[in-house]
Design a protein around this motif. Structure first.
Motif, PDB file in Angstrom:
ATOM      1  N   GLU A  51      37.363  45.762  49.605  1.00 49.47           N
ATOM      2  CA  GLU A  51      37.468  45.958  48.159  1.00 49.47           C
ATOM      3  C   GLU A  51      38.383  44.907  47.523  1.00 49.47           C
ATOM      4  OE1 GLU A  51      38.641  49.962  47.309  1.00 49.47           O
ATOM      5  OE2 GLU A  51      36.917  50.804  48.351  1.00 49.47           O
ATOM      6  N   ALA A  52      39.475  44.579  48.217  1.00 50.11           N
ATOM      7  CA  ALA A  52      40.394  43.561  47.689  1.00 50.11           C
ATOM      8  C   ALA A  52      39.708  42.195  47.633  1.00 50.11           C
ATOM      9  CB  ALA A  52      41.655  43.487  48.543  1.00 50.11           C
ATOM     10  N   GLU A  53      38.930  41.874  48.654  1.00 48.40           N
ATOM     11  CA  GLU A  53      38.193  40.611  48.658  1.00 48.40           C
ATOM     12  C   GLU A  53      37.219  40.554  47.485  1.00 48.40           C
ATOM     13  OE1 GLU A  53      35.881  38.974  52.075  1.00 48.40           O
ATOM     14  OE2 GLU A  53      37.648  39.616  53.194  1.00 48.40           O
ATOM     15  N   GLU A  54      36.514  41.646  47.270  1.00 47.44           N
ATOM     16  CA  GLU A  54      35.568  41.710  46.161  1.00 47.44           C
ATOM     17  C   GLU A  54      36.290  41.553  44.823  1.00 47.44           C
ATOM     18  OE1 GLU A  54      32.604  45.093  44.426  1.00 47.44           O
ATOM     19  OE2 GLU A  54      32.680  44.881  46.605  1.00 47.44           O
ATOM     20  N   ALA A  59      37.898  38.323  40.096  1.00 45.33           N
ATOM     21  CA  ALA A  59      38.976  37.712  39.312  1.00 45.33           C
ATOM     22  C   ALA A  59      38.775  36.199  39.217  1.00 45.33           C
ATOM     23  CB  ALA A  59      40.334  38.026  39.938  1.00 45.33           C
ATOM     24  N   ASN A  60      38.329  35.583  40.301  1.00 47.46           N
ATOM     25  CA  ASN A  60      38.058  34.138  40.268  1.00 47.46           C
ATOM     26  C   ASN A  60      36.925  33.810  39.303  1.00 47.46           C
ATOM     27  OD1 ASN A  60      40.058  33.468  42.079  1.00 47.46           O
ATOM     28  ND2 ASN A  60      38.723  33.518  43.855  1.00 47.46           N
ATOM     29  N   VAL A  66      36.830  32.218  31.704  1.00 47.70           N
ATOM     30  CA  VAL A  66      37.820  32.069  30.636  1.00 47.70           C
ATOM     31  C   VAL A  66      38.219  30.603  30.481  1.00 47.70           C
ATOM     32  CG1 VAL A  66      40.215  32.598  30.008  1.00 47.70           C
ATOM     33  CG2 VAL A  66      38.705  34.421  30.767  1.00 47.70           C
ATOM     34  N   LYS A  67      38.375  29.907  31.606  1.00 48.73           N
ATOM     35  CA  LYS A  67      38.732  28.485  31.543  1.00 48.73           C
ATOM     36  C   LYS A  67      37.650  27.688  30.820  1.00 48.73           C
ATOM     37  CE  LYS A  67      40.080  24.642  34.491  1.00 48.73           C
ATOM     38  NZ  LYS A  67      40.249  24.165  35.856  1.00 48.73           N
TER      39      LYS A  67
END
Length: 123
Positions: A51-54, A59-60, A66-67
């Motif tokens: 889940e953290a990897e996902e 987020a990336n 956004v960038k």
């Protein structure tokens, strides 16, 4: 007397062995339970890791999006900045012109006392 001592020692040894057997059984049960707990903890950690990897991948993606949007807005911000500079220059020119006209009219009014000077108040 020696027979009694040997028999008492044998009974004591049997009691000690029985006590050790019960202790070892409880220890084995505790170790089995610990093994199950560690197995469950591993599964939970693996699940959380996935889940953290996902979440990191999402987020990336959001960061990249956004960038890109910020880079697209940069020219607009530069244009607004340039427009602000132009408005400031125009306002300064109008103020200078108004002050110059006011100075000329003030000089003319000294010569000609009948007319009143026109004053422009700028904030």
């Amino acid at each position: 007397m020696i027979e009694w001592s040997v028999s008492i020692a044998a009974v004591g040894f049997i009691c000690l062995v029985i006590f050790l057997i019960f202790t070892l059984r409880k220890l084995m049960a505790t170790l089995t339970e610990t093994k199950e707990t560690l197995s469950d903890a591993r599964k939970s950690v693996n699940s959380i890791t996935d889940e953290a990897e996902e979440l990191i991948h999402e987020a990336n993606k959001i960061s990249t999006d956004v960038k890109g949007k910020m880079e697209a807005v940069d020219p607009l911000i530069d244009s607004v900045h340039d427009m602000g500079d132009m408005i400031h220059d125009v306002t300064s020119s109008i103020k200078r012109t108004a002050l110059q006209k006011e100075n000329r009219k003030t000089k003319d009014s000294k010569d000609n006392q009948k007319s009143k000077p026109v004053q422009i108040k700028l904030k």
